[in-house]
Structures are given as C-alpha cells and as structure tokens.
Design an enzyme around this catalytic site. Structure first.
Site, PDB file in Angstrom:
ATOM      1  N   CYS A 139      -0.407   3.940   2.090  1.00  0.00           N
ATOM      2  CA  CYS A 139      -0.369   3.897   3.571  1.00  0.00           C
ATOM      3  C   CYS A 139       1.192   4.103   3.955  1.00  0.00           C
ATOM      4  O   CYS A 139       1.418   4.723   4.824  1.00  0.00           O
ATOM      5  CB  CYS A 139      -0.523   2.364   4.073  1.00  0.00           C
ATOM      6  SG  CYS A 139      -2.187   1.798   3.489  1.00  0.00           S
ATOM      7  N   ASP A 140       2.191   3.380   2.956  1.00  0.00           N
ATOM      8  CA  ASP A 140       3.502   3.508   3.548  1.00  0.00           C
ATOM      9  C   ASP A 140       4.678   4.537   2.928  1.00  0.00           C
ATOM     10  O   ASP A 140       5.835   4.635   3.165  1.00  0.00           O
ATOM     11  CB  ASP A 140       4.084   2.125   3.466  1.00  0.00           C
ATOM     12  CG  ASP A 140       3.187   1.328   4.351  1.00  0.00           C
ATOM     13  OD1 ASP A 140       2.889   1.776   5.712  1.00  0.00           O
ATOM     14  OD2 ASP A 140       2.793   0.187   4.009  1.00  0.00           O
ATOM     15  N   CYS A 196       0.856  -1.369  -0.005  1.00  0.00           N
ATOM     16  CA  CYS A 196       0.093   0.008  -0.064  1.00  0.00           C
ATOM     17  C   CYS A 196       0.908   1.294  -0.017  1.00  0.00           C
ATOM     18  O   CYS A 196       1.160   1.828   1.015  1.00  0.00           O
ATOM     19  CB  CYS A 196      -1.028   0.188   1.213  1.00  0.00           C
ATOM     20  SG  CYS A 196      -2.129   1.553   1.441  1.00  0.00           S
TER      21      CYS A 196
HETATM   22  C1  LIG Z   1       0.241  -3.844   6.361  1.00  0.00           C
HETATM   23  C2  LIG Z   1      -1.025  -3.019   5.965  1.00  0.00           C
HETATM   24  C3  LIG Z   1      -1.017  -1.813   6.362  1.00  0.00           C
HETATM   25  C4  LIG Z   1      -1.805  -0.921   6.084  1.00  0.00           C
HETATM   26  N1  LIG Z   1      -1.708   0.472   6.697  1.00  0.00           N
HETATM   27  C5  LIG Z   1      -2.579   1.437   6.503  1.00  0.00           C
HETATM   28  C6  LIG Z   1      -2.445   2.730   6.901  1.00  0.00           C
HETATM   29  O1  LIG Z   1      -1.632   3.056   7.460  1.00  0.00           O
HETATM   30  N2  LIG Z   1      -3.625   3.483   6.843  1.00  0.00           N
HETATM   31  C7  LIG Z   1      -4.593   3.111   6.236  1.00  0.00           C
HETATM   32  O2  LIG Z   1      -5.914   3.728   6.498  1.00  0.00           O
HETATM   33  N3  LIG Z   1      -4.784   1.896   5.783  1.00  0.00           N
HETATM   34  C8  LIG Z   1      -3.637   0.850   5.779  1.00  0.00           C
HETATM   35  N4  LIG Z   1      -4.102  -0.179   5.342  1.00  0.00           N
HETATM   36  C9  LIG Z   1      -5.194  -0.738   4.819  1.00  0.00           C
HETATM   37  C10 LIG Z   1      -6.345  -1.050   5.789  1.00  0.00           C
HETATM   38  O3  LIG Z   1      -5.788  -1.801   6.546  1.00  0.00           O
HETATM   39  C11 LIG Z   1      -7.487  -1.206   4.971  1.00  0.00           C
HETATM   40  O4  LIG Z   1      -7.994  -0.392   4.045  1.00  0.00           O
HETATM   41  C12 LIG Z   1      -8.742  -1.603   6.256  1.00  0.00           C
HETATM   42  O5  LIG Z   1      -8.063  -2.456   6.996  1.00  0.00           O
HETATM   43  C13 LIG Z   1      -9.895  -2.321   5.392  1.00  0.00           C
HETATM   44  O6  LIG Z   1     -10.844  -2.395   6.464  1.00  0.00           O
HETATM   45  P1  LIG Z   1     -11.953  -3.503   6.222  1.00  0.00           P
HETATM   46  O7  LIG Z   1     -12.781  -3.277   7.633  1.00  0.00           O
HETATM   47  O8  LIG Z   1     -12.674  -3.222   4.869  1.00  0.00           O
HETATM   48  O9  LIG Z   1     -11.357  -4.910   6.062  1.00  0.00           O
HETATM   49  P2  LIG Z   1     -10.287  -5.742   7.187  1.00  0.00           P
HETATM   50  O10 LIG Z   1      -9.403  -4.779   8.061  1.00  0.00           O
HETATM   51  O11 LIG Z   1      -9.423  -6.242   6.016  1.00  0.00           O
HETATM   52  O12 LIG Z   1     -10.848  -6.634   7.902  1.00  0.00           O
HETATM   53  C14 LIG Z   1     -11.829  -7.758   7.376  1.00  0.00           C
HETATM   54  C15 LIG Z   1     -12.266  -8.522   8.551  1.00  0.00           C
HETATM   55  O13 LIG Z   1     -13.325  -9.270   7.891  1.00  0.00           O
HETATM   56  C16 LIG Z   1     -12.913 -10.840   8.543  1.00  0.00           C
HETATM   57  N5  LIG Z   1     -13.575 -11.787   7.795  1.00  0.00           N
HETATM   58  C17 LIG Z   1     -12.939 -12.419   6.352  1.00  0.00           C
HETATM   59  N6  LIG Z   1     -13.615 -13.220   5.887  1.00  0.00           N
HETATM   60  C18 LIG Z   1     -14.483 -13.555   6.934  1.00  0.00           C
HETATM   61  C19 LIG Z   1     -15.396 -14.567   7.004  1.00  0.00           C
HETATM   62  N7  LIG Z   1     -15.731 -15.506   6.039  1.00  0.00           N
HETATM   63  N8  LIG Z   1     -16.207 -14.627   7.984  1.00  0.00           N
HETATM   64  C20 LIG Z   1     -16.256 -13.750   9.190  1.00  0.00           C
HETATM   65  N9  LIG Z   1     -15.072 -12.700   9.044  1.00  0.00           N
HETATM   66  C21 LIG Z   1     -14.233 -12.599   7.885  1.00  0.00           C
HETATM   67  C22 LIG Z   1     -11.367 -10.645   9.089  1.00  0.00           C
HETATM   68  O14 LIG Z   1     -11.266 -11.587   9.878  1.00  0.00           O
HETATM   69  C23 LIG Z   1     -11.383  -9.266   9.078  1.00  0.00           C
HETATM   70  O15 LIG Z   1     -11.543  -9.182  10.631  1.00  0.00           O
HETATM   71  C24 LIG Z   1      -2.982  -1.196   5.587  1.00  0.00           C
HETATM   72  C25 LIG Z   1      -3.015  -2.563   5.064  1.00  0.00           C
HETATM   73  C26 LIG Z   1      -2.061  -3.358   5.313  1.00  0.00           C
HETATM   74  C27 LIG Z   1      -2.169  -4.828   4.929  1.00  0.00           C
END
Ligand SMILES: Cc1cc2nc3c(=O)[nH]c(=O)nc-3n(C[C@H](O)[C@H](O)[C@H](O)COP(=O)(O)OP(=O)(O)OC[C@H]3O[C@@H](n4cnc5c(N)ncnc54)[C@H](O)[C@@H]3O)c2cc1C
Length: 331
Positions: free
Chosen positions: A157-158, A154
């Site tokens: 992000c980084d 990302c």
């Molecule tokens: C290494 C890294 C660093 C990042 N740094 C930043 C940053 O500095 N700033 C920023 O804004 N964004 C950052 N991001 C991006 C950010 O993490 C994502 O945009 C954000 O987490 C998305 O949120 P979400 O709730 O959509 O999904 P996610 O955070 O991906 O959460 C998905 C959830 O769904 C659950 N899940 C999946 N499948 C199932 C299922 N079948 N049943 C039940 N639960 C399930 C998982 O367990 C998880 O809890 C980073 C991403 C990564 C990988």
C-alpha cells in the site's frame, strides 16, 4: 415465498437477553471494501441485504489518508472518502446498513443465527462474513504517534511513497522477507529488524533477502522507539537485549514497516467455521464458500496473501454472487 426482513419482536426462550429475532435473506457482517461490495451486488440482485458495520464503519481504509492504487481514481482518494462512496453506492440500491457488532453465531441449523450486540438475533438464509484482519503492532508509543506519518503495516500500500528513501521492516517471517524484498525494489536501503539470530521465513525467501544488496539484516535487534519532527526520521534499537553485549543503536529511516502478522477477525465464528491455524477462514478455492452451506467469507478475513482493498472488493462481489446462486438453487 419471500422472507424478506420479517420482523418478529419476540423473546427468544433460550436466551433471556435476546429482545427480537429478525429474518433476512442475506446478512453481511462488516463494512469494509468486501462487505460494501457484497452489499452492492446483493442489493442489486434483490436479496435485500442487511449490513452490520462493526465498530469500524468503513473498515481499515478509514484509518489511512491517501489511497493511490484503487482503480478508477486516477488522482487518488482519501480512505474515508472512498469508503463513504462505497456506502452511498450500497445504499442507492437499498442495502440496509446498521451499526452493530456480531457477538455470537449459531450455524448448526439451516437458518443461520447471528446475535448482534448480545441482544438481537438475525436469522439469515445466507451470511457473508467480511470482518477483515487487524495488523499486529509492536505496542510502542511512537507507532501511534507516527501512524500515517512514516509507520505502515502494508508495504504494497505505502511502499511507493518511500521511493528512493531508506526504510526499516520489522519481522522475521515470510511476510517480513517478502515486504523487505518488495521495498528493496523501490527504496535506497532497507533494514530488516529481526529479533532473533535466524529468520523464520522459508529457505527461498531467506536466500532472496540475504542476496539483495540493499537489504541489511539487523540480527537480534528490537525497536525501542521512533523519532522525528514531522514524521519518522529514525529508530532507536537495542541489540542483544538482556545480554552482556547489549548495545543501543540508532538508524536513520523515513519509513517503518511492521510485518509481524495480522489477526483475522474470525474468533466469533470459529465454533462453526473452519479456519487455518492463524485464524483465516478457509474458503473452497475459487469461491467464497465456507464449510457451512449458505455461509460465505470475503476480504481480508479469508485472505492471508493479498489483503488489498481491490482484492477484498472482488471477493465481496464473489460472495454476493455465490449467495444469490445458492438461494436460487434452493427455490
Ligand atoms: C493504514 C492502512 C492503509 C492501507 N492502505 C491501503 C491502500 O492504499 N490500498 C489497498 O488496496 N489497501 C490498503 N490497505 C489494506 C485494506 O485496507 C484492506 O485490505 C481492506 O480494507 C480489507 O477489506 P475488508 O472488507 O476485508 O476488511 P476491513 O476493511 O478490515 O473491514 C472489516 C469490517 O468488519 C467489521 N467487523 C469486524 N468484526 C466485526 C463483528 N464482530 N461484527 C460486525 N462487524 C465487524 C469492521 O468494523 C469493519 O467494518 C490499508 C490498510 C491499512 C490498515
């Protein structure tokens, strides 16, 4: 009439593995910024949400160290700490947060049925899908060795951490071209490592990349591994692999950015929920509504463009408000 979490411990006659069916008003699947934000709003609206966390409790941010761009934390915060705060805030308003995975769904009726861990059915009036998207990696060993130490999926992000430094971006599509252009505005030099001799990115993005002085495209190169003492210091590449002109090349870099796509975690829903060809859930623009009435989607699973914690949280809020309005219109 209230149908909050009435637990009927009964066998489902259609599935002998199912031990119980539980009725809830609002089921939230996923515990990243989208899911927990939906839980905060749904709990405060008295929808008594049940959240299933999935395997990665707290979502993608639990795999990172510093989060510097989430508003409200002027000194930054670690990803795991931030997600613990989200969880505590949701619990403060009574969200019922449980460990479990959605393994099957049936959205054919007015009550939406979601199977958890293959052995329990939740019958929900509303469902919020917030299961995120997973970045694709090349699959080389050194990617995990240097995770958070120079390897990132990302740039938004980084990228800031590599200001004035040299980095590489892997990929040939629009995302790679966008990430390379974004990083070129921050970094001294950006190598774009492209496997083929053409870019798949749109014409406009290609032109942008090719006309940016500090981007160098390494055509027909593939990454073999990364090296460095306390983090990424360089990458070993192979040029024109398999041809008589095959050649080994090393580049010195401080950061290695993957931009070869994401896999939206939507597979379990796609019998019923419309997705785009990649698998991102389609929502009605300006809302979190899917093609199934009463089923909403939030966060990265429906967002091919931004994929940030703050946008995920924002769309989680939208989903909870959409769910509450849907339920109040039913009354
Ligand atoms: C290494 C890294 C660093 C990042 N740094 C930043 C940053 O500095 N700033 C920023 O804004 N964004 C950052 N991001 C991006 C950010 O993490 C994502 O945009 C954000 O987490 C998305 O949120 P979400 O709730 O959509 O999904 P996610 O955070 O991906 O959460 C998905 C959830 O769904 C659950 N899940 C999946 N499948 C199932 C299922 N079948 N049943 C039940 N639960 C399930 C998982 O367990 C998880 O809890 C980073 C991403 C990564 C990988």
């Amino acid at each position: 009439m209230e149908i909050f979490k009435t637990v009927n411990v009964q066998k489902d006659p259609q599935n002998t593995n199912i031990e119980s069916i539980e009725k809830v008003r609002c089921l939230i699947i996923g515990s990243g910024p989208a899911g927990y934000t939906a839980a905060i709003y749904a709990a405060r609206a008295n929808l008594k949400p049940v959240v299933y966390t999935g395997l990665q409790m707290g979502g993608q941010l639990t795999t990172t160290t510093e989060v510097d761009n989430y508003p409200g934390y002027p000194d930054g915060i670690t990803g795991p700490e931030m997600m613990e705060n989200f969880k505590k805030q949701a619990e403060r308003f009574g969200a019922d947060i449980r460990f479990g995975i959605a393994t099957d769904v049936d959205f054919s009726g007015s009550k939406h049925r979601v199977t958890i861990d293959n052995n329990k059915v939740i019958e929900a009036d509303t469902v919020i899908i917030s299961t995120g998207a997973t970045a694709k990696y090349l699959g080389i060993e050194s990617e995990s060795k240097y995770a958070g130490m120079g390897v990132s999926a990302c740039a938004t992000c980084d990228g800031f951490f590599y200001k004035g430094k040299d980095v590489a971006v892997v990929g040939g599509g629009d995302t790679a071209a966008e990430e390379a252009t974004y990083l070129a505005g921050l970094c001294r030099k950006v190598y774009l490592i492209v496997r083929r001799d053409v870019l798949r990115a749109s014409k406009a993005m290609q032109e942008k990349v090719l006309n940016t002085d500090n981007i160098e495209v390494l055509w027909e190169h593939q990454t073999i591994d990364l090296f460095g003492e306390n983090g990424v210091e360089g990458a070993n590449l192979i040029k024109k692999k398999g041809s008589p002109d095959e050649e080994k090349v090393s580049i010195k870099i401080d950061g290695f950015f993957l931009a070869i796509g994401h896999i939206p975690n939507s597979e379990v829903f796609n019998k019923f929920i419309e997705t785009d060809p990649v698998g991102y859930i389609k929502t009605i623009p300006g809302s979190s509504k899917t093609n199934i009435v009463g089923v909403f989607a939030a966060g990265d699973v429906q967002d091919p463009h931004y994929r940030q914690a703050v946008t995920a949280a924002g769309s989680g809020c939208m989903a909870a408000i959409d769910a509450e309005r849907y339920l109040s219109e039913l009354k």
